[in-house]
Design an enzyme around this catalytic site. Structure first.
Site, PDB file in Angstrom:
ATOM      1  CG  PHE A  73      -0.215   0.020   2.708  1.00  0.00           C
ATOM      2  CD1 PHE A  73      -0.639   1.345   3.156  1.00  0.00           C
ATOM      3  CD2 PHE A  73       0.425  -0.802   2.862  1.00  0.00           C
ATOM      4  CE1 PHE A  73       0.823   1.656   4.885  1.00  0.00           C
ATOM      5  CE2 PHE A  73       0.890  -0.789   4.267  1.00  0.00           C
ATOM      6  CZ  PHE A  73       1.092   0.756   5.336  1.00  0.00           C
ATOM      7  N   PRO A  74       0.405   2.196  -0.483  1.00  0.00           N
ATOM      8  CG  PRO A  74      -0.691   3.655  -1.965  1.00  0.00           C
ATOM      9  CD  PRO A  74      -0.983   2.402  -1.477  1.00  0.00           C
ATOM     10  CB  CYS A  75       3.365   5.723   2.685  1.00  0.00           C
ATOM     11  SG  CYS A  75       4.117   6.456   4.046  1.00  0.00           S
ATOM     12  CD  GLN A  76      -3.062   8.118   1.095  1.00  0.00           C
ATOM     13  OE1 GLN A  76      -3.523   7.101   1.475  1.00  0.00           O
ATOM     14  NE2 GLN A  76      -3.657   8.371  -0.038  1.00  0.00           N
ATOM     15  CG  ASN A 114       4.306   2.006   3.185  1.00  0.00           C
ATOM     16  OD1 ASN A 114       4.919   2.634   3.352  1.00  0.00           O
ATOM     17  ND2 ASN A 114       3.334   1.865   3.003  1.00  0.00           N
TER      18      ASN A 114
END
Length: 423
Positions: A73-76, A114
């Site tokens: 998952f993208p790190c937001q 991640n």
């Protein structure tokens, strides 16, 4: 049979490593759902896995039953959610969708990948939010920070791998290993490895030269242009192998090539080059004051490290060419836009810098004394993708995909360890 889903799937690097590990362990496996929002990445995935994962995970509510979730998952940023709702709230981030689907389906296992900075983001509170969210769902979790260069992938890429198991105590034997911080330290470690009389292993750690195609197989479009090569020759002469490990950048010293050395705005004399190189090397020293970040220096300050008696002539010439500015009797380099076809030449005996989506297409290598860019296939090899993996006939898309991707052998190693101890 392990049924798994592949979220934020990209081009399928996590799936590749997962399936390789399952095959080695003799575990049957089946992907029952995959999701990726980027159309070109989804196309790559379809070519290689026979299914198109194109979908927006935030809109997915119904899934088949599965045992194992994979998610890179993208790190937001969690800070906004934290300020508004408290750090127990993950809404507004893509991690929320992982949490939502885990809560709904309660699979036995998961693997999340991640960036390294996830552990330190927002002073560690982001990671604590993630851990507590997963534990509140009934999962025992563990994580490791691993450098791809320790897994036969000649790239300095540190990532976090988080694994979890439902209602059972997790066991991992693999340990975090940040590896060498740069290619120089990596080469030093290799020399130690090769000279260690106690090490009976015949295996040699991987280096960039191991992933290079024969020059005869490299399309001419990847060879550096004559114009660019001419500029490089002003610095290294005809021996382009001197470029190994060099970066084209005006902002730093060390193993760097600068615009004034290449004559980008006009040729410079040896004295002018020496002046600029000394200014770059010294301007950030604390002796010149932290309040100004050492960027602008007076004549008196510069003469503490530049001792030639031609200060006025050299600075006037550099100002006229646009390499130097002078305001309020303070001198500052005018750093050029180094947007050449290569911004970093890799050292064939070392490891690559971390691949990124924006810069993969401008990594270079000198092979048989010929400067060139590394090819999309070589980028894929730097991520440990097998040559059987089919690449799109779209260079810019593949460079981006590999920059965003995962190192397949690291995924395989983590899954092997995880399933061996917990399945």
């Amino acid at each position: 049979m392990i049924k798994f889903i592949d979220l934020f799937a990209g081009t399928g690097g996590i799936r590749l490593g997962f399936e390789q590990a399952c095959d080695d362990l003799g575990i049957q496996h089946k992907c029952v759902f995959s999701s990726e929002i980027d159309k070109k990445a989804a196309k790559s995935y379809e070519i290689n896995f026979g299914e198109n994962p194109l979908s927006d995970i935030t809109q997915v509510n119904e899934l088949p039953d599965f045992d194992f979730m994979l998610a890179g998952f993208p790190c937001q940023a969690f800070s906004y959610a934290g300020k508004q709702k408290g750090f127990s709230d993950t809404r507004g981030t893509l991690f929320f969708d992982i949490e939502r689907l885990l809560k709904k389906k309660k699979p036995k296992y998961f693997l999340l990948e991640n960036v390294r900075g996830l552990t330190t983001h927002d002073k560690g509170r982001t990671f604590e939010t993630i851990k507590s969210s997963l534990e509140n769902l009934g999962y025992s979790i563990d994580f490791v920070l691993l450098n791809s260069s320790k897994f036969d992938v000649p790239q300095n890429r540190v990532r976090i791998y988080i694994v979890g198991i439902l209602k059972s105590e997790i066991k991992l034997t693999i340990n975090s290993d940040l590896g060498a911080a740069d290619t120089h330290k990596y080469k030093v470690e290799n020399l130690k490895y090769q000279s260690d009389i106690f090490d009976q292993s015949p295996h040699r750690p991987a280096s960039v030269k191991d992933i290079l195609l024969p020059l005869t197989d490299v399309d001419k479009k990847y060879i550096c242009t004559h114009e660019f090569t001419e500029k490089l020759s002003k610095v290294v002469g005809n021996n382009f192998e001197h470029l190994h490990g060099y970066r084209l950048i005006d902002y730093r010293g060390g193993r760097s090539i600068h615009s004034w050395e290449m004559g980008v705005k006009g040729d410079c004399s040896p004295d002018e080059i020496e002046f600029m190189n000394l200014l770059i090397a010294n301007r950030r020293k604390k002796i010149f004051g932290t309040h100004q970040d050492g960027k602008s220096l007076t004549k008196e300050q510069i003469e503490t490290f530049y001792h030639a008696e031609n200060f006025e002539d050299v600075t006037s010439s550099l100002i006229s060419k646009g390499y130097l500015s002078c305001y309020d009797k303070k001198y500052n380099p005018v750093c050029g836009n180094m947007s050449f076809e290569v911004f970093k030449f890799l050292d064939p005996d070392g490891i690559s810098i971390t691949l990124t989506a924006s810069d993969c297409n401008r990594l270079g290598i000198v092979q048989n004394n010929i400067p060139r860019r590394i090819t999309p296939r070589e980028c894929a090899r730097l991520q440990g993708y097998p040559d059987t993996y089919e690449l799109l006939d779209d260079d810019s898309a593949v460079y981006k995909q590999m920059g965003n991707g995962v190192s397949v052998p690291v995924i395989k190693a983590v899954v092997l360890d995880f399933l061996s101890n917990n399945h």
